[in-house]
Design an enzyme around this catalytic site. Sequence first.
Site, short mmCIF file in Angstrom:
data_model
loop_
_atom_site.label_atom_id
_atom_site.label_comp_id
_atom_site.label_asym_id
_atom_site.label_seq_id
_atom_site.Cartn_x
_atom_site.Cartn_y
_atom_site.Cartn_z
N TRP A 189 46.91 37.90 28.77
CA TRP A 189 46.88 38.22 30.20
C TRP A 189 47.03 36.96 31.04
O TRP A 189 47.66 36.97 32.10
CB TRP A 189 45.56 38.92 30.54
CG TRP A 189 45.38 39.21 32.00
CD1 TRP A 189 45.75 40.34 32.68
CD2 TRP A 189 44.73 38.37 32.98
NE1 TRP A 189 45.40 40.25 34.00
CE2 TRP A 189 44.78 39.05 34.22
CE3 TRP A 189 44.15 37.10 32.93
CZ2 TRP A 189 44.25 38.51 35.39
CZ3 TRP A 189 43.62 36.56 34.10
CH2 TRP A 189 43.67 37.27 35.30
N HIS A 190 46.47 35.84 30.55
CA HIS A 190 46.48 34.61 31.33
C HIS A 190 47.86 33.97 31.44
O HIS A 190 48.11 33.23 32.40
CB HIS A 190 45.50 33.59 30.74
CG HIS A 190 44.08 33.84 31.13
ND1 HIS A 190 43.27 34.76 30.50
CD2 HIS A 190 43.31 33.29 32.10
CE1 HIS A 190 42.07 34.76 31.05
NE2 HIS A 190 42.07 33.88 32.04
N GLY A 191 48.72 34.22 30.50
CA GLY A 191 50.04 33.61 30.63
C GLY A 191 50.91 33.78 29.40
O GLY A 191 50.42 34.06 28.30
N PHE A 196 48.64 33.17 37.46
CA PHE A 196 48.39 34.32 36.59
C PHE A 196 48.56 35.64 37.35
O PHE A 196 48.48 36.68 36.75
CB PHE A 196 46.96 34.25 36.01
CG PHE A 196 46.69 32.95 35.31
CD1 PHE A 196 47.63 32.41 34.46
CD2 PHE A 196 45.50 32.28 35.50
CE1 PHE A 196 47.39 31.21 33.80
CE2 PHE A 196 45.24 31.08 34.83
CZ PHE A 196 46.19 30.55 34.00
#
Length: 430
Positions: free
Chosen positions: A273-275, A430
């Site tokens: 999800w963060h990248g 993000f």
Amino acid sequence: MLSTLVDYFVGLKIHANEKKSARKAWLWVTVIFNVGLLGFFKYFNFFVDSWVDMFAMFGYNMHSTWTLRVILPIGISFYTFQTMSYSFDIYYKKLTPTRDFLSFAAFVSFFPQLVAGPIERASNLLSQITHKRTFSYDQSVSGLKLILWGLFKKVVIADSLGPMVDDIFANYADYPASTLILGVTMFSFQVYGDFSGYSDIAIGTAKLFGIELMSNFKFPNFSRNVAEYWQRWHVSLSTWFRHYVYIPLGGSRVSKLKSVRNIIIIFLVSGFWHGANWTFIFWGAFHALAFIPVFLLGRNTIYKNNVVGEHSFFPSLKEIGQVILTFGIVTFSRIFFRSESITDAFAFIKRIVSDFSYEVYYHPMGYRMIDYYILIAVFVIYEYRMRKDERVPFKFKSKVVRFIAYAIVVLLMMLFYDDGIDRSFIYFQF
């Protein structure tokens, strides 16, 4: 925004259908649409590049690949999850959909927390938007205090540490191990000051409009194990994954083996999800490995309803040891979070382990390191004083002391402000 229309109408369809199969089918519509949109903007090039690298491992080099040069919408991960939670809550019959599209659009696009959270639930934010609000002096004062405290954390803590952290991570091969340890430790305070500072500003700004947002940070630096850390860091995302992924998978109600599987899935998805970078996936996997022993020992909820030093001002020696160990584990994981690539992350770690040398003041950029040590020490001590109520900074009975504190914070922001550095928030990416 197209996703807003989709979630609004899908919510009505889910509510209107009594058959579970039909409700589930409509839920999958919003999940596929939102995840597909997020994947297109954020992960398309990552998957293409990973596919090319995999073929290269077998000696087949692709000379041309089709990648996209798209600008990632700011905060797409945040508002995508927020709108999905609306559909999930309707599906689980925790929420009745609204027929007021303007109120729903305001819930999705509420500007204080739109681009970096907290990721709000419709049951909290939408219900406040649809109800009449009146001006509250006390609520507004509380909001202004949070805004000031958030600006302090952003300007004085995060932004002042940023250039030094950037330099150390960019030139890690030139510095001794002690400087690398200092760099990743400073990054821990930088990312905390940056992200929690934004959350404080968002929560404080919402208060000025008569809106109460959920707490997103509850002093995670004072956590006594990794499980408590995730109960205190980015709370809105942690609870989102718990409610909509972990529990539907069976949570901890299934066998130990399946529970461990669920934990691994949660942390890998959180990392992703963060990248779109393998560094984030390694970061998530590392936290899964750190969390699992705490879970298997049954210590993942023992600190849920209390804080360090609960019954006294000073923490015990045992608590101090637990806090230092947890902070060390979390800080080590941030080598992966901050590094540009997996290769850089392991090279960074290798230099610390294999070529250790200690030079406490070594930094050629000319920083007076003692100033940062003192600043962070004072910051940590004050946050420890606040640890029982994260929403009330500057809580002094004396008006004189309170205004002196305001003056000191404003003065420090003026002293540490540097117009020549990048002031963008880390989590905007993000």
